[in-house]
Design an enzyme around this catalytic site. Structure first.
Site, PDB file in Angstrom:
ATOM      1  N   LYS A 107       0.848  -1.190   0.000  1.00  0.00           N
ATOM      2  CA  LYS A 107       0.000   0.000   0.000  1.00  0.00           C
ATOM      3  C   LYS A 107       0.880   1.236   0.000  1.00  0.00           C
ATOM      4  CE  LYS A 107      -1.177   2.816   2.807  1.00  0.00           C
ATOM      5  NZ  LYS A 107      -1.452   3.579   4.030  1.00  0.00           N
TER       6      LYS A 107
HETATM    7  C1  R5P Z   1      -3.272   4.264   8.667  1.00  0.00           C
HETATM    8  O1  R5P Z   1      -3.923   4.405   9.681  1.00  0.00           O
HETATM    9  C2  R5P Z   1      -3.569   3.188   7.739  1.00  0.00           C
HETATM   10  O2  R5P Z   1      -2.526   2.608   7.071  1.00  0.00           O
HETATM   11  C3  R5P Z   1      -4.742   3.481   6.835  1.00  0.00           C
HETATM   12  O3  R5P Z   1      -5.401   2.276   6.780  1.00  0.00           O
HETATM   13  C4  R5P Z   1      -4.412   3.946   5.424  1.00  0.00           C
HETATM   14  O4  R5P Z   1      -3.637   5.128   5.474  1.00  0.00           O
HETATM   15  C5  R5P Z   1      -5.637   4.166   4.565  1.00  0.00           C
HETATM   16  O5  R5P Z   1      -6.503   5.100   5.109  1.00  0.00           O
HETATM   17  P1  R5P Z   1      -6.674   6.581   4.524  1.00  0.00           P
HETATM   18  O6  R5P Z   1      -7.332   6.420   3.193  1.00  0.00           O
HETATM   19  O7  R5P Z   1      -7.532   7.279   5.531  1.00  0.00           O
HETATM   20  O8  R5P Z   1      -5.304   7.173   4.387  1.00  0.00           O
END
Ligand code: R5P
Length: 275
Positions: free
Chosen positions: A173
């Site tokens: 990610k």
């Molecule tokens: C951090 O808290 C996590 O990796 C989140 O799941 C990730 O950043 C995705 O969430 P957002 O779209 O709010 O950045």
């Protein structure tokens, strides 16, 4: 790849189109009761029908999600720091593989902090987690976390994503950036993009989704830009239409407006009925 691993991967990245919509609700693990996620069960329930998978910690899974759901779980297994602590990058593996198996996790998620003070520690944890995941057929999602002082440009993100893949991560990610193709090119495993902080308006988040997919992302791992929207269901439906139905930005934006109108009418009806 073994059968179990393939089977779990196919629950996260849909085999019909090779895409994925992961709903991220794990933010409380370092942010506490963040805006929009104060009462997780209330936030999660209406969005679940539109998510391919749910990224969550064990605490919120056990307390706030009905165990009869069919949506596969991406279990965040790293942590140990908070926004008010000294250094967010000082993370470790915080949930055991036995716990993940007990919770029927389809994927394990861990953050890595490339270029930070705790780079070595987080990369070593990723490698250990991949070893465990490979043992039991559970894929690992490496979350490339970017410290305040890091620039989210393609040079840095390509480095972080490649390092994660080299350690054996099955999915990575990252963030969308200019020249995103070069990040995709250098990473031999599927890349999904985070939404990041809530953007000024919903169309901006749809644009981010559309461009990321156009430039090679397998899907999104999105949280705040969905559930911090007043029209969260309209938002997730529209993101989904880009990821899975190949709608372009204009079509997805129209869908958002339509769904938003529908949500407003429903809310008005409910208010009337309540007197
Ligand atoms: C951090 O808290 C996590 O990796 C989140 O799941 C990730 O950043 C995705 O969430 P957002 O779209 O709010 O950045």
């Amino acid at each position: 790849m073994d059968w179990g691993m393939k089977n779990r991967m196919s629950k996260i990245i849909r085999p019909e189109d090779g895409r994925c919509l992961m709903l991220a609700v794990d933010h409380g693990y370092f942010l506490g009761p963040t805006e929009g996620l104060e009462i997780p069960s209330r936030t999660i329930k209406p969005l679940l029908p539109y998510a391919d998978s749910l990224m969550i910690t064990r605490g919120i899974l056990r307390t706030s999600v009905n165990p009869s759901i069919e949506v596969p779980i991406v279990l965040r297994v790293s942590g140990g720091t908070s926004i008010v602590g000294e250094d967010l990058s000082n993370e470790t593996i915080s949930t055991s593989i036995e716990e993940a198996i007990k919770l029927n996790a389809s994927c394990l998620a861990i953050s890595i902090f490339v270029g930070s003070k705790y780079e070595h520690q987080t990369l070593a944890s990723l490698s250990r987690l991949v070893d465990e995941g490979e043992k039991y057929g559970i894929p690992v999602l490496a979350v490339t976390a970017v410290g305040k002082e890091m620039t989210r440009d393609s040079r840095y993100l390509a480095l972080a994503c490649r390092v994660a893949a080299e350690q054996g991560a099955h999915i990575v990610k990252t963030y969308y950036c200019e020249n995103f193709e070069s990040v995709v090119e250098g990473c031999p495993v599927p890349l999904i993009v985070a939404g990041g902080k809530k953007l000024p308006n919903e169309i901006d988040a749809l644009k981010l989704t559309y461009e990321a997919i156009e430039h090679g992302a397998t899907g999104v791992d999105m949280g705040r830009n969905i559930w911090q929207s007043t029209y969260a269901v309209a938002m997730i439906k529209s993101v989904r239409s880009i990821v899975h139905s190949n709608l372009d930005l204009r079509q997805a934006s129209e869908l958002y407006m339509k769904e938003k109108e529908r949500q407003i009418k429903e809310q008005q009806k409910e208010m009337k009925a309540a007197g």
